[in-house]
Design an enzyme around this catalytic site. Sequence first.
Site, short mmCIF file in Angstrom:
data_model
loop_
_atom_site.label_atom_id
_atom_site.label_comp_id
_atom_site.label_asym_id
_atom_site.label_seq_id
_atom_site.Cartn_x
_atom_site.Cartn_y
_atom_site.Cartn_z
N ASP A 21 0.87 -1.17 0.00
CA ASP A 21 0.00 0.00 0.00
C ASP A 21 0.91 1.23 0.00
O ASP A 21 2.14 1.13 0.12
CB ASP A 21 -0.98 -0.01 1.18
CG ASP A 21 -2.20 0.87 0.87
OD1 ASP A 21 -2.14 1.66 -0.10
OD2 ASP A 21 -3.20 0.78 1.58
C1 BGC Z 1 -5.00 3.29 0.10
C2 BGC Z 1 -5.18 2.29 -1.02
C3 BGC Z 1 -5.01 2.95 -2.35
C4 BGC Z 1 -3.66 3.63 -2.39
C5 BGC Z 1 -3.37 4.32 -3.70
C6 BGC Z 1 -3.74 4.11 -0.06
O1 BGC Z 1 -3.70 5.15 0.84
O2 BGC Z 1 -5.00 2.60 1.32
O3 BGC Z 1 -6.46 1.70 -0.93
O4 BGC Z 1 -5.14 2.02 -3.38
O5 BGC Z 1 -3.59 4.60 -1.36
O6 BGC Z 1 -4.17 5.40 -3.89
#
Ligand code: BGC
Length: 749
Positions: A281
Amino acid sequence: MVKKIVLSFLLLINISLVFSQQKTISQKVDALLKQMTIEEKIGQLTQYSFDWRATGPITVKRDQEEAIKNGKVGAMLNVLGSKYTRQYQEIAMQSRLKIPLLFGQDVIHGYKTTFPIPLAEAASWDLEAMELSARIAATEASASGINWIFAPMVDIARDPRWGRVMEGAGEDTYLGSKIAYARVKGFQGKSGDINAVIACAKHFAAYGAAIGGRDYNSADMSDRMLWETYLPPFKAAVDAGAATFMNSFNDINGIPASGNKYILSDILKGKWKFKGFVVSDWGSIGEMVAHGYAKDSKEAALAAITAGTDMDMESNAYRNNLAQLVKEKKVSIKLVNDAVRKILQKKFELGLFDDPFKYSNSEREQQELNNPEHTKIAREIAGKSIVLLKNTPPFAKVGAGVLPLSKDIKTIAFIGPMVKPLRANHGAWAINLPEIDSTYIVSQWKGLENKLGKNTQLLYAKGCEIDGQNKDGFAEAIAIANQADAVILSIGERWDMSGEAKSRSNIHLPGVQEDLVKAIMATGKPLVVLINAGRPLIFNWTADNVPAILYTWWLGSEAGNAIADVLFGDVNPSAKLPISFPREEGQIPIYYNKFNTGRPFDNNQHSPYRSAYIDLPGSPKYPFGFGLSYTTFEYSELKLSKKKIKNTENIEVSINITNTGKVFGEEIVQLYLRDKVGSVVRPIMELKDFQKIKLNVGETKTVKFIIDNQKLSFYNEKLEFKSEPGDFDLMIGASSSDIRLRDTFELIK
Ligand code: BGC
């Protein structure tokens, strides 16, 4: 016979074609890998966000374009539109090996056409509809250059304080698994099609179990809870062919998911044989330093790659450390090669090596982003997602409920802070393209205008803001309510009150909105309240006093039209809650499939020694699976094909459902089981199947379910998934607390 032989021959040719194609892809991957320097390999394991549209904290200074040109970036995110994705791909084509970029994006509930938030859509229990909305979202996104969708989010969430409940399918593992499967299929489409993309099941794992509902917080749970409740939707995503997984921010029992070998290698890549790749993530590899699990970014990179995180999103940990770790022999080059191989494999499968620009097609983009069919479907799905929570006659008069409203009403007062806004209907995680934000949303006001003829006069007052204590607008709202024959009041959460990093300790209706409800009720006019939110809210006074309530969540682009369809009876609501609504925050976590305990709260009401709160009933305000209709359904004639079975046998269950009301309707028939005695305690009930059926007035349909050994099995003490002989309760209901028919059966040795 001849036909059979020809068919088998064709099948053989087809299988060998697929096989040889796969062979060529893996050969091509290997050939390419041989040419790559270690820096270029690490480049494939690196993902950056386009700065303009960051969806996380930008903590590292990047030299994106230069890095892409030097083969040091494998994927981007937040680059939107065919123009920009093409520009970035052109830069990648200037690199030595011309390896195309992946473009990832959080297409959570639509791209240009915004569908209801995932939790709302889950309330439809309509798997085909959810697959279709995912397909449309991916079709639009793919025409804009996106080839990798960061969805579906399949985290089970039993805590409505957690802002990200809005992104998932709610509290139930069975429903959540079915939805996960449908959404992966929908997002990915049919391999080889121009609009086929790769999906990303997230966040692996147990992110939804954040302690206290506080985002990013630790998850601490037994292995059985993990396997039984939190992992199945991820397994369903693997079964549906999900190409990628994203790990989660949280630690699980003390080990951050990004560096969690048990989760990533033993379970996902080992037991489940997942062949795609895992992306971290946003910054989650680097965050292992803050967790106190790694001393620095180098240790974090070592933990992540060893555990099975293939791609580093926004930590720069791989780019800065992996080469050195390989040099020091702390990381084997084989491990790096394996990760690169999986990523290249997906790029080949997507056809990016044949045409790196295949997804960045401005003509197709124009066409898909303006496809009226998408709008039509968004309206239908929004209608299917609205939950009718209450519909009683106004002011205890006998007769029909307030809803549906008649189109002949002379004057309607439409009041509240959610009546006129546009963006608010999209909810969190909608794609933020300036050019579409204000133009392609049907406000609730517009929806009513579209629905009603000239004979109905619509009056408007805002009444109050969503939050804040100002009641200055009440007087005007009361005045127009007094002039009207019926009042619709639209209130709720602001779109940015749920979503990532939007945990709330207080989930009551914000601000003075419930006071506004009281003030309007006092006018004595028939009242319908619409509640717009990304999570279950608490609104006890409204629930107990207002005659008609629709939970409208955040419904997307077609919110206004869909709400009007339901208000005036062109669509009969059929949705059912995918998550329990608490009476007060103190009951959280509250979910229907709980254990009984030794002193169940609903037994022995006279004894104080119960597993209960002394200041609240044990039940939720609205239970899992609950939702009303403008018609009524009768359940009858429950039949079981057998009352005793061995674990190799099945039971066929049948029931008759009759539409006993005055309008066409759809009912979600739910099958729950309880294993009466287990070697580990079992929940008091568990959803094991459901069907959504359509019924004309007076029509009866027979619904059939099959109970097989899978439905009777659970994880025992040794974590084996097995059934155990004994008695089972079978419950068929219209919700988890509205069981209409019951029987029992026995599993024998
Ligand atoms: C979130 C994810 C997301 C990623 C990219 C993160 O902060 O937890 O769900 O896909 O950002 O935007």
